[in-house]
Design a protein around this motif. Structure first.
Motif, PDB file in Angstrom:
ATOM      1  N   ILE A 110       3.360  -4.145 -28.516  1.00 44.19           N
ATOM      2  CA  ILE A 110       2.554  -2.957 -28.843  1.00 44.19           C
ATOM      3  C   ILE A 110       3.485  -1.754 -28.962  1.00 44.19           C
ATOM      4  O   ILE A 110       4.554  -1.732 -28.355  1.00 44.19           O
TER       5      ILE A 110
ATOM      6  N   ASP B 220      -5.656  -8.214 -28.371  1.00 46.06           N
ATOM      7  CA  ASP B 220      -5.424  -8.864 -29.658  1.00 46.06           C
ATOM      8  C   ASP B 220      -3.919  -9.059 -29.892  1.00 46.06           C
ATOM      9  O   ASP B 220      -3.480 -10.129 -30.329  1.00 46.06           O
ATOM     10  N   HIS B 221      -3.120  -8.020 -29.586  1.00 42.62           N
ATOM     11  CA  HIS B 221      -1.661  -8.151 -29.713  1.00 42.62           C
ATOM     12  C   HIS B 221      -1.131  -9.218 -28.759  1.00 42.62           C
ATOM     13  O   HIS B 221      -0.216  -9.968 -29.106  1.00 42.62           O
TER      14      HIS B 221
ATOM     15  N   TRP C 188       1.096   3.416 -26.343  1.00 37.68           N
ATOM     16  CA  TRP C 188      -0.278   2.897 -26.261  1.00 37.68           C
ATOM     17  C   TRP C 188      -0.742   2.724 -24.814  1.00 37.68           C
ATOM     18  O   TRP C 188      -1.914   2.921 -24.512  1.00 37.68           O
TER      19      TRP C 188
ATOM     20  N   VAL D 108      -5.804   3.851 -27.912  1.00 33.63           N
ATOM     21  CA  VAL D 108      -6.119   2.585 -28.566  1.00 33.63           C
ATOM     22  C   VAL D 108      -7.180   1.898 -27.721  1.00 33.63           C
ATOM     23  O   VAL D 108      -7.401   2.278 -26.568  1.00 33.63           O
ATOM     24  N   SER D 109      -7.861   0.904 -28.255  1.00 37.48           N
ATOM     25  CA  SER D 109      -8.844   0.169 -27.455  1.00 37.48           C
ATOM     26  C   SER D 109      -8.162  -0.971 -26.695  1.00 37.48           C
ATOM     27  O   SER D 109      -7.125  -1.474 -27.127  1.00 37.48           O
TER      28      SER D 109
ATOM     29  N   LYS E 256      -7.660  -4.037 -28.793  1.00 38.59           N
ATOM     30  CA  LYS E 256      -6.498  -4.106 -29.669  1.00 38.59           C
ATOM     31  C   LYS E 256      -5.261  -4.567 -28.896  1.00 38.59           C
ATOM     32  O   LYS E 256      -4.416  -5.288 -29.436  1.00 38.59           O
TER      33      LYS E 256
ATOM     34  N   HIS F 273     -15.053  -1.358 -36.517  1.00 41.77           N
ATOM     35  CA  HIS F 273     -14.741  -1.328 -35.086  1.00 41.77           C
ATOM     36  C   HIS F 273     -15.250  -2.621 -34.464  1.00 41.77           C
ATOM     37  O   HIS F 273     -16.309  -2.647 -33.846  1.00 41.77           O
TER      38      HIS F 273
ATOM     39  N   SER G 211     -14.410  -4.118 -31.971  1.00 42.13           N
ATOM     40  CA  SER G 211     -14.593  -4.062 -30.515  1.00 42.13           C
ATOM     41  C   SER G 211     -16.022  -3.630 -30.163  1.00 42.13           C
ATOM     42  O   SER G 211     -16.469  -3.833 -29.039  1.00 42.13           O
TER      43      SER G 211
END
Lengths: 349, 349
Positions: A200, A192-193, A204, A185-186, A189, A47, A49
């Motif tokens: 995504i 990050d995408h 999400w 989702v965090s 993430k 993880h 994050s």
């Protein structure tokens, strides 16, 4: 960026560097080591994050006087089994570690104990705490609220925390360790995408108008969707209310201080230990390991095996302890930047 | 079958008929009234799968000697805050009602209390129990395991219960009342689609080979999917382990006796009360009502309003108390059949 571009950082190096960054700032060695170890556990559990990525915010918050060190915690045992813990603005890992110590020791004599924490900074991943409780043969539960990042079902604004739930149940073999956010989702993430220019998956997140979106940029100014639709929202908001009720901490958008470097931490945390032996439940644990194995044997597709919560993290942790923690060079270079910067400051202080 | 074909049964009629069916069989008046009221609450909350539809199985189980009456419960306070409750094969509603009484009374002096129940029959909906706890100003938690109807994520066989979680938090206005199964849907709803010749949405269930299906007939011999994918599975299996550990009851496919009329009930139930006043948390509840209202005001589409867990059930319950409980004529005719049959038996006994 592919996996081969990643650095592999030895856990001992990671711990030494992160600890030194914190002690250079004036954090006590004990607090620094505890916080560094918790960040390491975040990365070891996969993880990121909740790993070293959080260090810059911790540094910023410490510099701003929003995190204290060496003050210990205030403990008020309202009843023999319920402690209200004042974190005195300490590091989340330090305060939560104290709380875990309190509840495990107390539960050994009373059968159960709750610690309800306010005024602590971000506790990071729940898994390491409840793994520690389960490692001592007790059942561990953990709840924490987070800044509002999730929209209510039917709404568009982020009004609910990602509010994870942690449940650890020991067994004759490995414990079951659930550590699960109620968000789909965090935010890490999604960002990050966005950085990678990837879409995504639908579900999400929603955009600012509350419409489901595949655009991470639109999502980053919208809100994360709860996992599992209306049920995930219902669970998330129930945990939000439960934690706030037990700790007297903030709700919804009034929760601050886990992502920023300007505001006090106003979220709450709850840790519970139930002592199996003291409660006369040792026999109850016996069938668990066989049940877990029965479930693991049920895989339809061997490439997507049935697992028990905790299995994948445990396997990954062992791998990373052996082969090092994969980190983006930019990430590690930021950490090294903090190391050099804080060393300089220390020598010129 | 449209709504206009449904009967509307007055709650007083419903209670009188169900109570008489049970007393005709030899159930004590007290136990019969408690169980009848719990079935009524299932229907009033709009969960017909936990309503009068369950009566035939209860009758069958009582006739088979699998449910007892008038025996009370065995209570072992392992610690001042943890009671192991032996349901002595009593009606679920009776045993769980006793447990709720135990924990609410005890929590008023100790701040918290847990009841871990074994040997009780099906407790029905969790909401009425935790609403009762919250009605007294305490926080209520409830967990129960059920027969294995849900597949593990990545598996095909039903190996995990529908394992609901109940959380009730009182507020200055209405309490938040979460009562949520960790399955995506009830088996009753799948069977209902089968009867009506309707497809089920993808994601509700898998067929016997573990493949997601829209065919309710294939689903009925397969397994229900957990809600929310792997996270819902993880939560469900964690609750399965937690309840089994706290109660010493069965796991996975060893759980029997809630749907059949031939096997003892081997699942477990946990009820928890946390006394807000005794724990010094009265102030923590004050901001909740405003937060709930803030969330309710966030609806993007007024036809799909943001609600707080418990809102919809509360509204439906009020409507049904006024206008009667909608029941399929066939369902009510089965109930009346049981009434006449048990009257006959009683008079010829």
């Amino acid at each position: 960026m592919t996996a081969t571009d990643e650095l592999r950082i030895e856990p001992t190096t990671y711990l030494a560097v992160v600890t030194e960054v914190l002690t250079n700032l004036g954090v006590t060695t004990e607090d620094a080591e505890i916080q560094a170890r918790l960040l390491l556990e975040g990365d070891l559990h996969g993880h990121s994050s909740h790993g070293v990525r959080r260090l810059a915010v911790l540094v910023g918050r410490f510099r701003a006087g929003l995190i204290t060190t060496g003050l210990g915690v205030g403990v008020d045992w309202c009843t023999p089994t319920f402690a209200a813990v004042d974190g005195r603005s300490g590091f989340g890992a330090v305060v939560a570690g104290e709380a875990v110590q309190l509840v495990t020791e107390r539960a050994a004599s009373t059968g159960m104990a709750f610690a309800a924490i306010r005024n602590a900074n971000h506790v990071g991943m729940l898994a390491p705490y409840i793994e520690r409780i389960a490692g001592g043969g007790q059942i561990g539960l953990a709840l924490t609220t987070s800044e509002a990042l999730v929209h209510p079902w039917g709404g568009s604004r982020a009004m609910v925390g990602t509010n994870p739930i942690g449940i650890a149940v020991p067994s004759a073999a490995e414990p079951l360790v659930l550590d699960m956010s109620t968000a789909s989702v965090s935010m890490g993430k999604i960002l990050d995408h966005k950085e990678r220019g990837l879409e995504i998956p639908l579900g999400w997140a929603v955009d600012a108008a509350g419409t489901a979106t595949t655009d991470p940029a639109a999502a980053s100014v919208g809100a994360i969707s709860p996992f599992g639709g209306p049920k995930g929202y219902a669970l998330g908001v129930a945990l939000e209310a439960l934690v706030a009720a037990l700790t007297g901490t903030a709700l919804g958008t009034a929760k601050t201080g886990t992502l920023d470097v300007t505001l006090p931490s106003t979220k709450g945390d709850v840790f519970v230990a139930l002592d199996v032996e003291r409660l006369g439940l040792t026999g109850s644990l016996e069938p668990l390991a066989a049940y877990f194995d029965e479930l693991r044997g049920e895989s339809v597709d061997p490439t997507r095996p049935v697992t028990i919560p905790g299995d994948r993290s445990r396997q990954l942790r062992a791998e990373l302890l052996e082969h090092g923690i994969p980190l983006h060079p930019k990430m590690w270079s930021e950490v090294m930047g903090l190391l050099h910067e804080t060393r300089e400051e220390l020598h010129h202080a």
